[in-house]
Design an enzyme around this catalytic site. Structure first.
Site, PDB file in Angstrom:
ATOM      1  N   LYS A  52       0.821  -1.205   0.000  1.00 13.66           N
ATOM      2  CA  LYS A  52       0.000   0.000   0.000  1.00 13.66           C
ATOM      3  C   LYS A  52       0.861   1.263   0.000  1.00 13.66           C
ATOM      4  CE  LYS A  52      -3.802  -2.329   2.379  1.00 13.66           C
ATOM      5  NZ  LYS A  52      -4.482  -2.569   3.671  1.00 13.66           N
ATOM      6  N   GLN A  96      -4.445  -0.769  10.010  1.00 14.00           N
ATOM      7  CA  GLN A  96      -4.306  -2.092   9.409  1.00 14.00           C
ATOM      8  C   GLN A  96      -4.965  -3.150  10.299  1.00 14.00           C
ATOM      9  OE1 GLN A  96      -3.121  -2.906   6.399  1.00 14.00           O
ATOM     10  NE2 GLN A  96      -3.654  -5.042   6.793  1.00 14.00           N
ATOM     11  N   ASP A 119     -10.575   4.021   4.620  1.00 21.67           N
ATOM     12  CA  ASP A 119     -11.071   2.648   4.529  1.00 21.67           C
ATOM     13  C   ASP A 119     -12.594   2.587   4.484  1.00 21.67           C
ATOM     14  OD1 ASP A 119      -9.224   0.682   4.112  1.00 21.67           O
ATOM     15  OD2 ASP A 119      -8.844   0.257   6.223  1.00 21.67           O
TER      16      ASP A 119
END
Length: 301
Positions: A52, A96, A119
């Site tokens: 990422k 994460q 997200d």
């Protein structure tokens, strides 16, 4: 034989578009910035974060990662998130997952500023998605919708079946398909006579994390099959059952293979199109994270 949907090529195009948008923002004095919070030393998480952040660098974004120990408490992660929330040079925040067992995941996700929640998991952003006025859409479902659109696969009026009901993929995927005028069914571990339901799908999306679970008997002829699963297989017997001869030779050389939820050798003879694993949905997820971070920077102007 099913056509393979090239997620890697589509993701490349998405990242290039994000890079152009990021360059336009830099001309205005704004460098889109992503802050990543990682707790623990899970090897898979380390790989995901590395991929990422590399994509962010290639698109001209700033990024930094805060790494916390595996025994971090909820309060430790809250402090890290709060620090990123306050910073004007950080426009997007990625926590994460999974977090260590002692950390209250819901508390952490709700602590992220909804204006930096790239997200798309904060309750406010979930509500906006439900109302069809999204701010940030979870990256994997958003990437799948881009893939369907750019591959010329019609969604409106078609029957879509989503295997899995997670907050990260299954539920938002169903909402996006519904908003695109598909007739949507969500299946899960309690669904009775599963194969009879999935065979009705024109578009079948699996996100259950079970290697090779979806077989030919689950797929209607001509269906489009999207495989979200990313599963590491280390058993030679399992690999022999799941992989074709070429991939089995690669397994023998490396000692493991990454496979999806779909048993590709049996499904590719029934489906009209299929995403490979790897190289299908995974790159799209990363590309949409970059896009969401650029969008967050634009919203902050």
């Amino acid at each position: 034989m099913a056509a393979l949907l090239d997620g890697t090529a589509i993701a490349r195009a998405l990242r290039e578009e994000a890079a152009a948008d990021a360059a336009a923002l830099r001309d205005k004095g704004v460098v889109p910035g992503l802050g990543v919070v990682v707790a623990g030393d899970d090897p898979a998480s380390a790989v995901y974060v590395r991929n990422k952040t590399r994509a962010c660098s290639e698109a001209g974004l700033y990024h930094e990662t805060i790494t916390l120990p595996g025994d971090a408490a909820t309060e430790d992660v809250v402090r890290a998130v709060d620090g990123l929330n306050r910073r004007r040079d950080i426009h997007g925040i990625l926590v994460q997952l999974p977090l260590p067992s002692g950390v209250a995941t819901a508390v952490i996700l709700d602590r992220v500023s909804p204006l930096k929640d790239v997200d798309g998991l904060h309750a406010e952003n979930v509500g906006l998605l439900v109302q069809k006025r999204p701010r940030f859409v979870p990256c994997t479902p958003a990437g799948i919708m881009e893939m369907l659109k750019r591959s010329g696969i019609a969604v409106a009026g078609r029957r879509a079946v989503v295997l899995g009901r997670s907050d990260i993929v299954g539920k938002p995927m169903a909402l996006l398909l519904l908003h695109a005028d598909a007739t949507v069914t969500v299946c899960h571990s309690r669904t009775a006579d599963l194969s009879s339901v999935t065979r009705q799908a024109d578009i079948l999306i699996s996100a259950i994390g079970r290697p090779g679970f979806v077989r030919a008997e689950h797929v209607g002829r001509g269906a489009v099959v999207v495989d979200v699963g990313i599963n590491r297989v280390e058993s030679r017997a399992a690999a022999a059952e799941l992989l074709d001869a070429g991939r089995l030779r690669a397994f023998d050389a490396k000692g493991y293979a990454v496979v999806g939820d779909v048993h590709q050798p049996s499904v590719e003879g029934v489906a009209s199109a299929l995403t490979p694993v790897p190289g299908g949905v995974g790159p799209l997820t990363i590309a949409m994270l970059v896009q969401n971070t650029v969008r967050a920077a634009r919203l902050a102007l």
